[in-house]
Enzyme design. Structure first.
Site, PDB file in Angstrom:
ATOM      1  N   ARG A   2       0.825  -1.219   0.000  1.00 56.80           N
ATOM      2  CA  ARG A   2       0.000   0.000   0.000  1.00 56.80           C
ATOM      3  C   ARG A   2       0.857   1.266   0.000  1.00 56.80           C
ATOM      4  O   ARG A   2       0.445   2.274  -0.581  1.00 56.80           O
ATOM      5  CB  ARG A   2      -0.930  -0.005   1.208  1.00 56.80           C
ATOM      6  CG  ARG A   2      -2.122  -0.927   1.012  1.00 56.80           C
ATOM      7  CD  ARG A   2      -3.039  -0.901   2.207  1.00 56.80           C
ATOM      8  NE  ARG A   2      -4.291  -1.560   1.898  1.00 56.80           N
ATOM      9  CZ  ARG A   2      -5.215  -1.873   2.795  1.00 56.80           C
ATOM     10  NH1 ARG A   2      -5.017  -1.597   4.069  1.00 56.80           N
ATOM     11  NH2 ARG A   2      -6.338  -2.455   2.435  1.00 56.80           N
ATOM     12  N   GLY A  61     -12.337  -4.443   1.768  1.00 60.71           N
ATOM     13  CA  GLY A  61     -13.756  -4.080   1.898  1.00 60.71           C
ATOM     14  C   GLY A  61     -14.189  -3.164   0.751  1.00 60.71           C
ATOM     15  O   GLY A  61     -15.280  -3.310   0.193  1.00 60.71           O
ATOM     16  N   LYS A 107     -12.756  -8.934   9.861  1.00 64.95           N
ATOM     17  CA  LYS A 107     -13.698  -7.803   9.920  1.00 64.95           C
ATOM     18  C   LYS A 107     -15.111  -8.308   9.634  1.00 64.95           C
ATOM     19  O   LYS A 107     -15.678  -8.076   8.566  1.00 64.95           O
ATOM     20  CB  LYS A 107     -13.281  -6.718   8.929  1.00 64.95           C
ATOM     21  CG  LYS A 107     -11.975  -6.040   9.340  1.00 64.95           C
ATOM     22  CD  LYS A 107     -11.586  -4.945   8.380  1.00 64.95           C
ATOM     23  CE  LYS A 107     -10.307  -4.258   8.843  1.00 64.95           C
ATOM     24  NZ  LYS A 107      -9.767  -3.332   7.841  1.00 64.95           N
ATOM     25  N   GLY A 127      -5.770  -5.461   3.029  1.00 62.52           N
ATOM     26  CA  GLY A 127      -4.511  -5.242   3.744  1.00 62.52           C
ATOM     27  C   GLY A 127      -3.818  -6.544   4.110  1.00 62.52           C
ATOM     28  O   GLY A 127      -2.640  -6.748   3.804  1.00 62.52           O
TER      29      GLY A 127
HETATM   30  N1  LIG Z   1     -10.614 -17.910  12.355  1.00 64.69           N
HETATM   31  C1  LIG Z   1     -10.028 -16.754  12.609  1.00 64.69           C
HETATM   32  N2  LIG Z   1     -10.037 -16.253  13.878  1.00 64.69           N
HETATM   33  C2  LIG Z   1      -9.418 -15.072  14.143  1.00 64.69           C
HETATM   34  N3  LIG Z   1      -8.786 -14.306  13.221  1.00 64.69           N
HETATM   35  C3  LIG Z   1      -8.761 -14.783  11.959  1.00 64.69           C
HETATM   36  C4  LIG Z   1      -9.374 -16.003  11.593  1.00 64.69           C
HETATM   37  N4  LIG Z   1      -9.173 -16.190  10.263  1.00 64.69           N
HETATM   38  C5  LIG Z   1      -8.469 -15.134   9.837  1.00 64.69           C
HETATM   39  N5  LIG Z   1      -8.207 -14.282  10.831  1.00 64.69           N
HETATM   40  C6  LIG Z   1      -7.430 -13.013  10.805  1.00 64.69           C
HETATM   41  O1  LIG Z   1      -8.050 -12.121   9.918  1.00 64.69           O
HETATM   42  C7  LIG Z   1      -7.113 -11.082   9.656  1.00 64.69           C
HETATM   43  C8  LIG Z   1      -7.412 -10.435   8.337  1.00 64.69           C
HETATM   44  O2  LIG Z   1      -8.750  -9.992   8.318  1.00 64.69           O
HETATM   45  P1  LIG Z   1      -9.242  -8.750   7.475  1.00 64.69           P
HETATM   46  O3  LIG Z   1      -8.670  -7.487   8.025  1.00 64.69           O
HETATM   47  O4  LIG Z   1     -10.731  -8.878   7.466  1.00 64.69           O
HETATM   48  O5  LIG Z   1      -8.620  -9.048   6.030  1.00 64.69           O
HETATM   49  P2  LIG Z   1      -8.170  -8.026   4.879  1.00 64.69           P
HETATM   50  O6  LIG Z   1      -7.279  -6.989   5.535  1.00 64.69           O
HETATM   51  O7  LIG Z   1      -7.435  -8.831   3.872  1.00 64.69           O
HETATM   52  O8  LIG Z   1      -9.451  -7.437   4.367  1.00 64.69           O
HETATM   53  C9  LIG Z   1      -5.755 -11.749   9.696  1.00 64.69           C
HETATM   54  O9  LIG Z   1      -4.907 -10.990  10.529  1.00 64.69           O
HETATM   55  C10 LIG Z   1      -6.026 -13.157  10.258  1.00 64.69           C
HETATM   56  O10 LIG Z   1      -5.131 -13.518  11.290  1.00 64.69           O
HETATM   57  O1  LIG Z   2      -7.415  -2.229   5.647  1.00 61.45           O
HETATM   58  C1  LIG Z   2      -8.440  -1.745   5.164  1.00 61.45           C
HETATM   59  O2  LIG Z   2      -9.479  -2.504   4.726  1.00 61.45           O
HETATM   60  P1  LIG Z   2      -9.382  -4.092   4.410  1.00 61.45           P
HETATM   61  O3  LIG Z   2      -9.044  -4.817   5.699  1.00 61.45           O
HETATM   62  O4  LIG Z   2     -10.756  -4.413   3.924  1.00 61.45           O
HETATM   63  O5  LIG Z   2      -8.336  -4.260   3.370  1.00 61.45           O
HETATM   64  C2  LIG Z   2      -8.633  -0.275   4.961  1.00 61.45           C
HETATM   65  O6  LIG Z   2      -7.497   0.441   5.366  1.00 61.45           O
HETATM   66  C3  LIG Z   2      -9.879   0.209   5.683  1.00 61.45           C
HETATM   67  O7  LIG Z   2      -9.743   0.025   7.070  1.00 61.45           O
HETATM   68  P2  LIG Z   2     -11.062  -0.024   8.002  1.00 61.45           P
HETATM   69  O8  LIG Z   2     -11.814  -1.309   7.684  1.00 61.45           O
HETATM   70  O9  LIG Z   2     -10.538   0.007   9.416  1.00 61.45           O
HETATM   71  O10 LIG Z   2     -11.893   1.199   7.659  1.00 61.45           O
END
Ligand SMILES: Nc1ncnc2c1ncn2[C@@H]1O[C@H](COP(=O)(O)OP(=O)(O)O)[C@@H](O)[C@H]1O
Ligand SMILES: O=C(OP(=O)(O)O)[C@H](O)COP(=O)(O)O
Length: 394
Positions: free
Chosen positions: A37, A371, A195, A348
């Site tokens: 990023r 997201g 998330k 991320g």
């Molecule tokens: N079953 C689980 N329980 C707790 N955390 C998890 C689980 N599966 C994945 N994760 C965590 O989810 C995190 C990523 O989630 P998220 O922020 O939603 O993804 P992204 O940033 O790719 O959108 C990772 O740090 C991972 O460790």
């Molecule tokens: O990491 C982000 O989103 P992502 O986990 O969906 O990739 C963005 O920086 C948005 O962060 P936020 O979901 O705390 O608003």
């Protein structure tokens, strides 16, 4: 996207305020573990610096509480990395909302974690107006945060003298629009990660668009709850169980099930010392945490991916940062890399998983958004883009 673009503006001698997404993963010691990023923002930053702008750039990091800056919330590691990538010093400015700091043309400062400012999350007009006074041109280059209407992604764009999209924002929208205009079927979406509430609420409309939906991480745990399974102390959102039911109903009507884990990897804590146990999904104990999918589940998901025309991936299916819980995400990553379908991935932590399993060259399009990318696929107008469009209409 009908917005003003940075390339169309003369930035010489102008004070340019750039909203980037530097929300990058860090290890426990605060070291940046993946910097895509930050690198992705370089074309916009370099263009402004090389063309004589006085550059202020900011980002959020994590989800801090407003009104204070805890040590773990600081953008200092980003300032250091940015300085290395730009090959020039990047000063970090705290308490910047009311100005009182200097930036010369050709110079860049990083404004401390914007989510620590009171009013940022609520998109306060008062805060946005103060920030708008700092600049002549506002540039939004934070595609990863384009689905959030916050003071630095939305409010400031209403009040700044000029508001435009940066190079990354423009490139993401162009590439995703092209890739998703007429996707090759079956279209398979994998939505996983931590998330849960953000993503589960998107899934209902996404379910109308995709042919197959794969859930993982905390989202899958919520679906397991909805199916009456015991999940112990696992991450989930019990108050979204009815949403999970609605999503499964939509997919059923469209002739597809939402495949749920049949086996999982559990432990009693999330730590490097934790030992994972592979168990059937019916054997999860009251104090267990589901931290990955098991090998049978991963093989089933890999098979679905092998037959996809288009694959959209956001979110790791387990705590892939720890090797004992990385097996499911590794198998999924490998299936995506070997698939003949067109693959798009973003988020991320998904970027970090792509790097960890060395599949970057085998994914057709990598987005900085997670997201944001899902909401774009859902067909929703992203607030940060909508406000730029309304400024362009005048
Ligand atoms: N079953 C689980 N329980 C707790 N955390 C998890 C689980 N599966 C994945 N994760 C965590 O989810 C995190 C990523 O989630 P998220 O922020 O939603 O993804 P992204 O940033 O790719 O959108 C990772 O740090 C991972 O460790
Ligand atoms: O990491 C982000 O989103 P992502 O986990 O969906 O990739 C963005 O920086 C948005 O962060 P936020 O979901 O705390 O608003």
């Amino acid at each position: 996207m009908n917005v003003l673009k940075l390339a169309d503006l003369d930035v010489k001698g102008k004070r340019v305020f750039i909203r980037a997404d530097f929300n990058v993963p860090q290890d426990d010691a605060g070291n940046i573990t993946e910097d895509t990023r930050i690198r992705a923002a370089l074309p916009t930053l370099k263009y402004c610096l090389e063309n004589g702008a006085a550059v202020m750039v900011t980002s959020h990091l994590g989800r801090p509480s407003e009104g204070e800056l805890k040590p773990e919330d600081t953008l200092m590691p980003v300032a250091v990395r940015l300085g290395q990538l730009l090959n020039k010093p990047v000063r970090l400015v705290a308490d910047w909302v009311d100005g009182g700091f200097k930036v010369e043309p050709g110079e860049i400062v990083l404004l401390e974690n914007c989510r620590c400012n009171k009013g940022e999350k609520k998109n306060s007009d008062e805060l946005a107006q103060k920030m708008a006074k700092l600049c002549d041109i506002y540039v939004n280059d934070a595609f990863g945060t384009a689905h959030r209407a916050e003071a630095t992604t939305h409010g400031i764009a209403k009040f700044a003298p000029v508001a435009c999209a940066g190079f990354l924002m423009g490139a993401e929208i162009d590439a995703l629009s092209r890739a998703l205009e007429n996707p090759k079927r079956p279209l398979v979406a994998i939505v996983a990660g931590a998330k849960v509430s953000t993503k589960l609420t998107i899934l209902k409309s996404l379910a109308e668009k995709v042919d197959q939906l794969i859930v993982g991480g905390g989202i899958a745990n919520t679906f397991l709850l909805a199916n009456g399974k015991r999940i112990g102390d696992s991450l989930a959102e019990p108050n979204l169980v009815s949403e999970a039911h609605a999503i499964m109903d939509i997919m059923k009507e469209r002739g597809a099930d939402v495949p749920l884990p049949v086996d999982v990897v559990v432990a009693d804590e999330v730590s490097a010392m934790a030992r994972g146990a592979k168990v059937s999904v019916d054997e999860v104990g009251a104090h267990d945490r589901i931290l990955d999918v098991g090998p049978k589940t991963a093989a089933k998901l890999a098979d679905i991916i092998a037959h996809a025309g288009t694959i959209v991936w956001n979110g790791p299916v387990g705590v892939f940062e720890l090797d004992q819980f990385a097996g499911g995400t590794k198998m999924l990553a490998s299936a995506i890399a070997h698939s003949d379908g067109f693959s798009l991935a973003g988020g991320g932590d998904t970027l970090a998983a792509i790097a960890k399993f060395h599949i970057a060259d085998d994914v057709d399009y990598i987005s900085t958004g997670g997201g944001a990318f899902l909401e774009f696929l859902e067909g929703k107008k992203l607030p940060a883009i909508e406000v730029l469009e309304s400024r362009a209409r005048g």
